[in-house]
Scaffold this active site. Sequence first.
Site, PDB file in Angstrom:
ATOM      1  N   ASP A 136       3.189  -7.395 -32.446  1.00 11.16           N
ATOM      2  CA  ASP A 136       3.769  -8.502 -33.207  1.00 11.16           C
ATOM      3  C   ASP A 136       2.612  -9.229 -33.892  1.00 11.16           C
ATOM      4  O   ASP A 136       1.748  -9.807 -33.221  1.00 11.16           O
ATOM      5  CB  ASP A 136       4.505  -9.426 -32.221  1.00 11.16           C
ATOM      6  CG  ASP A 136       5.129 -10.622 -32.903  1.00 11.16           C
ATOM      7  OD1 ASP A 136       4.706 -10.973 -34.034  1.00 11.16           O
ATOM      8  OD2 ASP A 136       6.025 -11.225 -32.302  1.00 11.16           O
ATOM      9  N   VAL A 137       2.590  -9.214 -35.221  1.00 13.13           N
ATOM     10  CA  VAL A 137       1.426  -9.750 -35.952  1.00 13.13           C
ATOM     11  C   VAL A 137       1.318 -11.269 -35.898  1.00 13.13           C
ATOM     12  O   VAL A 137       0.346 -11.831 -36.408  1.00 13.13           O
ATOM     13  CB  VAL A 137       1.386  -9.301 -37.442  1.00 13.13           C
ATOM     14  CG1 VAL A 137       1.156  -7.814 -37.545  1.00 13.13           C
ATOM     15  CG2 VAL A 137       2.627  -9.721 -38.197  1.00 13.13           C
ATOM     16  N   TYR A 190      13.064 -17.854 -45.196  1.00 15.24           N
ATOM     17  CA  TYR A 190      12.333 -16.736 -45.812  1.00 15.24           C
ATOM     18  C   TYR A 190      11.532 -17.236 -47.010  1.00 15.24           C
ATOM     19  O   TYR A 190      10.334 -16.978 -47.128  1.00 15.24           O
ATOM     20  CB  TYR A 190      13.341 -15.667 -46.240  1.00 15.24           C
ATOM     21  CG  TYR A 190      12.731 -14.416 -46.829  1.00 15.24           C
ATOM     22  CD1 TYR A 190      11.989 -13.555 -46.036  1.00 15.24           C
ATOM     23  CD2 TYR A 190      12.930 -14.077 -48.169  1.00 15.24           C
ATOM     24  CE1 TYR A 190      11.443 -12.378 -46.566  1.00 15.24           C
ATOM     25  CE2 TYR A 190      12.395 -12.912 -48.702  1.00 15.24           C
ATOM     26  CZ  TYR A 190      11.663 -12.062 -47.893  1.00 15.24           C
ATOM     27  OH  TYR A 190      11.140 -10.907 -48.426  1.00 15.24           O
ATOM     28  N   GLY A 239      12.014  -3.005 -38.271  1.00 17.74           N
ATOM     29  CA  GLY A 239      11.467  -1.683 -38.598  1.00 17.74           C
ATOM     30  C   GLY A 239      12.059  -0.630 -37.669  1.00 17.74           C
ATOM     31  O   GLY A 239      12.682  -0.963 -36.659  1.00 17.74           O
ATOM     32  N   PHE A 256      11.222  -0.290 -44.232  1.00 23.64           N
ATOM     33  CA  PHE A 256      11.629   0.469 -45.439  1.00 23.64           C
ATOM     34  C   PHE A 256      10.433   0.643 -46.386  1.00 23.64           C
ATOM     35  O   PHE A 256       9.962   1.764 -46.620  1.00 23.64           O
ATOM     36  CB  PHE A 256      12.795  -0.294 -46.082  1.00 23.64           C
ATOM     37  CG  PHE A 256      13.068   0.031 -47.516  1.00 23.64           C
ATOM     38  CD1 PHE A 256      13.193   1.342 -47.953  1.00 23.64           C
ATOM     39  CD2 PHE A 256      13.222  -1.006 -48.456  1.00 23.64           C
ATOM     40  CE1 PHE A 256      13.458   1.626 -49.297  1.00 23.64           C
ATOM     41  CE2 PHE A 256      13.489  -0.727 -49.782  1.00 23.64           C
ATOM     42  CZ  PHE A 256      13.590   0.593 -50.209  1.00 23.64           C
ATOM     43  N   ASN A 262       6.418  -4.432 -34.947  1.00 24.38           N
ATOM     44  CA  ASN A 262       7.004  -4.781 -33.643  1.00 24.38           C
ATOM     45  C   ASN A 262       8.402  -4.185 -33.499  1.00 24.38           C
ATOM     46  O   ASN A 262       9.061  -4.382 -32.483  1.00 24.38           O
ATOM     47  CB  ASN A 262       7.025  -6.305 -33.423  1.00 24.38           C
ATOM     48  CG  ASN A 262       7.937  -7.023 -34.399  1.00 24.38           C
ATOM     49  OD1 ASN A 262       8.545  -6.400 -35.272  1.00 24.38           O
ATOM     50  ND2 ASN A 262       8.027  -8.338 -34.264  1.00 24.38           N
TER      51      ASN A 262
END
Length: 310
Positions: A56-57, A145, A36, A11, A32
Amino acid sequence: MRVLVTGGAGFLGSHLCDFLLKRDHEVICMDNLITGNIENISHLSGHERFSFIKHDVTEYIFLPGGLDAVLHFASPASPVDYLELPIQTLKVGSLGTHKALGLAKEKGARLLLASTSEVYGDPEIHPQAEDYWGNVNPIGPRGVYDEAKRFAEAMTMAYHRYHGVETRIVRIFNTYGPRMRLNDGRVVPNFISQALSGKPITVYGDGSQTRSFCFCSDLVDGIYRLLTSDVDTPVNIGNPTEFSIMEFARKVIEITGSASEIIYKDLPEDDPKVRRPNIGKARELLGWEPKVELDEGLKKTLEYFRSRVN
Ligand code: UDP
């Protein structure tokens, strides 16, 4: 600038890609595609200054050529998403931030970390200013998170202090707008899609908890100002106009003209009771403040959701 946006198909990431391209920068979007969506960037396909890499970071990031900035936005961001993806959320905030910082160090690039108002947890100080250390439950369901982002801030400051990497940290408060996933579980997509389909609006708890909603264009403007500033300590970016969730439900019903009724569901564990940014620092150091009123932003968001629901 040649800029890498991690989470660039999300977003906010996709709005950042648009914003940077409009300002003549070159954008490499990395995602990835777990939360998203490629549709968020499909209109950029073929743009001469835009490229997309599915990656994929949390894995080593190899990127040939020079780089001026890394905007690290990769992460699930909705409470529903990070409850479903707890390990990935912890990994992207920790290992992913480490990889993004390592890349920035290697390239001599500036890194901007997307942090969050969740670092303040269920706040005991209201509104929240950047010097408040927060009230987070590390072992609660939201901890995956909150703690990942707190670790990410610590790692970012360590790379800044120890390696001299130029870093910026934005603490993003609730943001809404087109390209939010209809089913991402957050209050804005939930209420709007419920109102548009005539289903009951699900208020969690008694609806007295508060949030302050920022339209995405205001947020992206603030982030760009921070990126190009010399402020290397965290800055809140968000809209300080505060609503109770009950007020917000009524507002959505009013704007959509929906006949939906309001029903009550259990309040999720550790749901913050209040949230509102103190934006004094952004005002003073970045000359930034939000411009889009809730009614106007909701109408724009509604157009997008209408097209998706249909
Ligand atoms: N919420 C709600 N109904 C919903 C979804 C969320 O009442 O269908 C409440 C939620 O409990 C929280 C607020 O709305 O108090 C904002 O939730 P959101 O998931 O958007 O993000 P948060 O601000 O909690 O990270």
